[in-house]
Design a protein around this motif. Structure first.
Motif, PDB file in Angstrom:
ATOM      1  N   THR A   9    -112.931 -16.579 -63.821  1.00 36.67           N
ATOM      2  CA  THR A   9    -114.157 -16.358 -64.565  1.00 36.67           C
ATOM      3  C   THR A   9    -114.892 -17.686 -64.638  1.00 36.67           C
ATOM      4  O   THR A   9    -114.294 -18.711 -64.968  1.00 36.67           O
ATOM      5  N   VAL A  10    -116.180 -17.670 -64.329  1.00 36.05           N
ATOM      6  CA  VAL A  10    -117.006 -18.870 -64.375  1.00 36.05           C
ATOM      7  C   VAL A  10    -118.107 -18.645 -65.404  1.00 36.05           C
ATOM      8  O   VAL A  10    -118.832 -17.655 -65.335  1.00 36.05           O
ATOM      9  N   LEU A  11    -118.206 -19.552 -66.364  1.00 34.15           N
ATOM     10  CA  LEU A  11    -119.283 -19.507 -67.348  1.00 34.15           C
ATOM     11  C   LEU A  11    -120.394 -20.428 -66.872  1.00 34.15           C
ATOM     12  O   LEU A  11    -120.135 -21.570 -66.484  1.00 34.15           O
ATOM     13  N   PRO A  63    -104.077 -16.872 -63.860  1.00 38.28           N
ATOM     14  CA  PRO A  63    -105.296 -16.874 -64.671  1.00 38.28           C
ATOM     15  C   PRO A  63    -105.238 -15.830 -65.784  1.00 38.28           C
ATOM     16  O   PRO A  63    -104.578 -14.802 -65.669  1.00 38.28           O
ATOM     17  N   MET A  64    -105.953 -16.129 -66.868  1.00 39.15           N
ATOM     18  CA  MET A  64    -106.070 -15.184 -67.969  1.00 39.15           C
ATOM     19  C   MET A  64    -107.000 -14.052 -67.552  1.00 39.15           C
ATOM     20  O   MET A  64    -107.856 -14.227 -66.700  1.00 39.15           O
ATOM     21  N   LYS A  65    -106.833 -12.902 -68.156  1.00 40.72           N
ATOM     22  CA  LYS A  65    -107.692 -11.759 -67.875  1.00 40.72           C
ATOM     23  C   LYS A  65    -108.927 -11.841 -68.763  1.00 40.72           C
ATOM     24  O   LYS A  65    -108.820 -11.974 -69.978  1.00 40.72           O
ATOM     25  N   PHE A  66    -110.112 -11.792 -68.156  1.00 40.58           N
ATOM     26  CA  PHE A  66    -111.368 -11.837 -68.899  1.00 40.58           C
ATOM     27  C   PHE A  66    -111.520 -10.552 -69.696  1.00 40.58           C
ATOM     28  O   PHE A  66    -111.404  -9.458 -69.162  1.00 40.58           O
ATOM     29  N   VAL A  67    -111.779 -10.685 -70.991  1.00 37.80           N
ATOM     30  CA  VAL A  67    -111.918  -9.529 -71.864  1.00 37.80           C
ATOM     31  C   VAL A  67    -113.384  -9.246 -72.172  1.00 37.80           C
ATOM     32  O   VAL A  67    -113.825  -8.106 -72.122  1.00 37.80           O
ATOM     33  N   GLY A  68    -114.151 -10.256 -72.481  1.00 37.88           N
ATOM     34  CA  GLY A  68    -115.557 -10.032 -72.791  1.00 37.88           C
ATOM     35  C   GLY A  68    -116.138 -11.182 -73.590  1.00 37.88           C
ATOM     36  O   GLY A  68    -115.449 -12.151 -73.905  1.00 37.88           O
TER      37      GLY A  68
END
Length: 76
Positions: A9-11, A63-68
């Motif tokens: 996930t990239v912010l 990697p962690m799982k993106f939740v929201g």
């Protein structure tokens, strides 16, 4: 050497000068910037590779799982 694909996930944020800053929350200290979103995304791929190789984490990284994303209102 066998290669595998990892997803991150990239912010992306835009700073006060209009520069786009890309950060990878899963990798401490892994960030870069660019004049455009596209440039920031190209550079973050390189940054991820450098960060993983430098820390020798590539074989053990999960990697962690993106939740929201959430917003919160705070009275100040």
């Amino acid at each position: 050497m066998k290669h595998r694909m990892l997803n991150f996930t990239v912010l992306i944020e835009q700073d006060e000068d209009g520069i786009y800053v890309a950060k990878v929350p899963d990798i401490q200290g892994c960030y870069t910037q660019g004049q455009t979103v596209e440039q920031a995304m190209e550079r973050i791929v390189e940054a991820i590779q450098v960060c993983l190789e430098a820390d020798d984490e590539i074989d053990t990284f999960v990697p962690m799982k993106f939740v929201g994303l959430q917003q919160v209102e705070v009275k100040v």
